[in-house]
Design an enzyme around this catalytic site. Structure first.
Site, short mmCIF file in Angstrom:
data_model
loop_
_atom_site.label_atom_id
_atom_site.label_comp_id
_atom_site.label_asym_id
_atom_site.label_seq_id
_atom_site.Cartn_x
_atom_site.Cartn_y
_atom_site.Cartn_z
N SER A 264 -21.96 -24.34 39.34
CA SER A 264 -20.43 -24.43 39.12
C SER A 264 -19.55 -23.18 38.82
O SER A 264 -18.78 -22.87 38.80
CB SER A 264 -19.99 -25.28 39.24
N LYS B 200 -12.64 -32.68 38.33
CA LYS B 200 -12.61 -31.54 37.87
C LYS B 200 -11.11 -30.97 37.70
O LYS B 200 -10.86 -30.90 36.89
CB LYS B 200 -13.03 -30.53 38.34
#
Ligand code: ADP
Length: 840
Positions: free
Chosen positions: A723, A766
């Site tokens: 990611s 996140k």
């Protein structure tokens, strides 16, 4: 038929019948063969006479002078023997008596007279007749013979003493014989010698030689007897001991009976039998338990096996077989219980209530779902399990699977191992005491496997509703039904769970809490819990004061515990959450609150002034300076630094990625403990930048003359995952094209070689991390747009989201406008290099 009969001792008696003898005393006698024995002169013995020729011989002798010749036969199992099957020396014997037996057979009592040597056989039918001559030895007694006689006597005495078959008076008899040859004959006929050795003595004419041979035989016999006696004594000792014990035990039982007391051992066994009957065990188990009990009854309680079986039966008895708790059916009450223990988590609470509702409708047919709570530590997985048990009205049990490598930990060891015990599943079932507890298997993602077997496969059996009604524990050796148990597993991460296990479970994610949620949890649950645990009873609702930085001035000198009331100001709690704990859950937060409570409690106990309200200033005093800080957004737009978003077991956070380029040979250097996937992402980002250099405003020729160093700070923490792809690419492009990255933009997404942006996981966490760090804009893969729904509204409102499909979109969103000045590259020696011209 003459047979193996004891030879009686007697001295010659009666007048010897007149016998007509030829030269040298030669004469003819009817012969009776002997089986299994040898008759010696002077000995009196009964003989059965059965064989035709023997009967004829006896009849002939009776008609004449009652004298026969008895000779031992060579083969003891030969039936009708002829001259060749007989030894050459026999004994002339006098028939003392003839007895007709009730069954028609005949017995005679004969007395031996003298040794006879057979010259030849003169007749074979109807009886054997032999021509014989007497043999005489010298009967003078030399000193040597005298000594020999004494030696034989003393050996014989010892033999008689040791032997358990020879009568004691046989020695007395021998003692009173003073003829050497006769003594030898007497002793030989008394000893249990075989026919050949007796015959050897019979055929030895010289008395001295006869005594010598006999003494050898006596010595041999003595050796055997001594050995036998030693063995016998040993055996006797053993037997005596156990007989003694048996006797004493019986005696004790008798005394106890007399005193009206029962034998405790017997009572114990009886009780066990009764317990087995009423335990509610399934039939097969009951049979097994009874079999073991019967084995035990046949054993001495002192034997080690006894206690092994006892322990086993106790295990069977202690396990719950039928005992179960009644499930609560009151959904409203259950909902209250869940709310009382946990803040938020609406999805999970709904799932539990749904399960309860369906079970009410479906009844016992409903198989319990196997829930798997996945989330970082401290988000309430365990306490949720506990509260589900409470809501359902069931018992709660929990085992941790972390680090279990050995299948035997789950399934136990077979009973053949010394000290074997059941595995953890069965142990825990015993401890809960009911067949339907809520059973939590913690850290299922930390299960190991190695040469000692695969615990995961044992767990599969536990968690499979089709199989777990017959769970096989090695120790138990009988099947145990786990189908009524409600299993809940927990894990920090989903990936390490073996897929076969994962398939059997209903995964529920607990991603972590936002600051707001943590604040609520602290105020409503953690603070009251810690106050209570530390004896600091709370008297009013906390969280009313929100003044930041307020100093704690109201120190009270009152030391009385019951009047203590401690409050935590909201500002202090926020400070604790932001600066003292770094976690997705609330475990550390709870610990820090506890630490403060203890410090206050101590002051109270010591009678010192103590604070009534915990405010931010007090935190430094009690806990020291803030020890953890999360990522904070960069203050300025910079070249070569991009902010990514990471997601760990502790929740989401920002992560700076730094790229520096310098003169070199085109090498790529990566530091900061990057994992394999992240390194590959970096390669892909670089390839993308290279392939699109022209478009991106990068001088293609520089690639070969430039070394690139990518670093992700906090090098002590390993990082991995795809990611960071777009963040790596942005940092690279920024460094190579000298375009600064916007400082308040954070991004996450996987990159392909062609620059496409792929979706990634952990979006909610996140975003919470980005929000906490003060980020304004978050760049996300378009496919992750749907995950935004999970983000709390107040967080969403503070952030701008840019959804991207391609790197071009990321560049547009993250990079500042092209620089006004020429890009600058640093030389290795630190000197400035001639700027590279950016191609349009
Ligand atoms: P985990 O098992 O996920 O590591 P725990 O169940 O041990 O976490 O939770 C740690 C502490 O946090 C417990 O005291 C628990 O009561 C508390 N806690 C966690 N989540 C919540 C919540 N939503 N509401 C109230 N307390 C919570």
């Amino acid at each position: 038929m003459p047979d193996d009969l004891p030879i009686l001792f007697d001295f010659p008696s009666g007048p010897e019948a007149a016998v007509i003898e030829g030269q040298h005393g030669e004469r003819e006698l009817p012969v009776v063969p002997l089986i299994n024995t040898v008759l010696f002169p002077h000995m009196l013995t009964p003989l059965f006479v059965g064989r035709e020729r023997s009967v004829a011989a006896v009849e002939a002798a009776m008609e004449h002078d009652r004298t026969i010749l008895v000779i031992a036969q060579r083969e003891q199992d030969a039936d009708d023997v002829g001259p060749n099957e007989l030894f050459g020396v026999g004994v002339e014997a006098h028939i003392q008596r003839v007895l007709k037996m009730p069954d028609g057979s005949t017995s005679i009592v004969v007395q031996g007279r003298r040794r006879m040597r057979v010259i030849d056989f003169v007749q074979e039918r109807p009886m054997l007749r032999a021509r014989v001559v007497p043999i005489y030895g010298e009967e003078d007694k030399s000193i040597a013979i005298e000594a020999m006689m004494r030696a034989v006597l003393s050996l014989f005495e010892r033999v008689v003493k040791l032997s358990r078959t020879l009568p004691d008076d046989s020695y007395i008899m021998a003692m009173n014989v003073d003829e050497p040859g006769w003594l030898a004959d007497l002793v030989a006929s008394t000893l249990p010698l075989d026919v050949s050795r007796r015959q050897e003595i019979l055929e030895t004419i010289d008395p001295e030689e006869r005594l010598r041979r006999l003494s050898i035989m006596l010595t041999q016999e003595l050796d055997v007897l001594e050995l036998e006696s030693r063995i016998h004594t040993q055996v006797q000792k053993e037997v005596d001991k156990s007989q003694r014990e048996f006797f004493l035990r019986e005696k004790m039982k008798a005394i106890q009976r007399e005193l009206g007391q029962e034998d405790p051992l017997q009572r114990d066994l009886l009780e066990l039998r009764e317990k087995i009957l009423i335990s509610g065990m399934p039939e097969k188990v009951q049979i097994k338990a009874t079999e073991e009990l019967e084995r035990m009854e046949a054993m001495s309680p002192a034997s080690p096996e006894y206690s092994v079986i006892r322990t086993y039966i106790d295990w069977l008895l202690d396990l719950p077989w039928t005992n179960q708790t009644e499930d609560t059916n009151d959904l409203i009450e259950a909902a209250h219980t869940l709310d009382r223990n946990h803040y938020g988590l609406p999805k999970i609470k709904d799932r539990i209530l749904e399960f309860m509702a369906v079970r009410q409708l479906a009844g016992a047919r409903l198989k319990s779902p196997i829930l798997c709570f996945v989330g970082p530590p401290g988000v309430g997985k365990t306490s949720l399990g506990r509260s589900i048990a409470e809501a359902l009205g069931r018992h709660f049990a929990r085992i941790s699977l972390g680090g279990i490598h050995d299948e035997a930990e789950i399934r136990g060891h077979r009973r053949t191992y010394i000290g074997a015990l059941p595995g953890r599943i069965i142990k825990t079932m015993k401890d809960t005491g009911t067949i339907n507890p809520v059973f939590m298997l913690d850290e299922i993602d930390k299960l190991g496997s190695d040469f000692r077997g695969d615990p995961a496969s044992a767990l599969l059996e536990v968690l499979d509703p089709e199989q777990n009604n017959a769970f096989a524990d090695h120790y138990l050796d009988v099947h145990y039904d786990l189908s009524k148990v409600m299993f809940i597993t927990t894990a920090n991460l989903l990936d390490p769970i073996p897929p076969a296990l994962r398939d059997r479970m209903e995964v529920i994610h607990l991603p972590g809490y936002t600051e707001e949620e943590k604040l609520q949890i602290a105020q409503q649950f953690l603070v009251p819990k810690q106050l209570e645990a530390n004896g600091l009873t709370r008297t009013e609702e906390i969280g009313l004061r929100t003044e930041l930085g307020e100093l704690d001035l109201d120190l009270s000198p009152q030391p009385l515990a019951h009047s203590v009331e401690l409050q935590f100001s909201e500002a202090a709690l926020r400070q604790l959450i932001r600066s003292y704990t770094y976690e997705a859950g609330v475990r550390n937060l709870e610990r820090e609150i506890g630490a403060i409570c203890r410090k206050v409690a101590r002051r109270v106990a010591e009678g010192r002034p103590f604070p009534r309200i915990v405010r931010p200033a007090l935190l430094t005093k009690y806990l020291g300076p803030a020890h953890r800080s999360h990522g904070v957004a960069e203050l300025h737009d910079e070249i070569g630094v991009a902010t990514g978003l990471s997601w760990t077991a502790n929740g989401g956070d920002t992560m700076a990625i730094e790229v520096s380029v310098m003169e070199g040979k085109g090498a790529l250097m990566l530091t900061g403990q990057l994992g394999e996937v992240m390194r590959e992402s970096a390669q892909a980002a670089l390839s993308f930048a290279r392939a699109n250099a022209r478009r991106l405003g990068i001088n293609e020729r520089r690639f070969d003359k430039t070394d690139i160093h990518i670093h992700v700070p906090e090098g002590a923490v390993p990082k991995d995952g795809p990611s960071a792809g777009i963040t790596l690419a942005i940092a690279l492009i920024s460094a190579l094209s000298s375009q600064a990255v916007k400082h308040d933009v954070a991004m996450t997404g996987e990159i392909t070689l062609r620059g496409r942006v792929l979706p990634v996981g952990g979006i909610k966490e996140k975003i919470l991390g980005a929000h906490r760090a003060g980020i304004r804009t978050v760049i996300l893969p378009r496919d992750n747009e749907r995950d935004i729904a999970e983000v709390p509204g107040h967080v969403k409102r503070k952030l701008a989201f840019v959804y991207v499909d391609h790197m071009d979109d990321v560049i547009a969103g993250a990079l500042c406008a092209p620089p006004a000045s020429e890009p600058v590259l640093l030389k290795r020696n630190g000197k400035r290099e001639k700027p590279i011209k950016i191609e349009e």
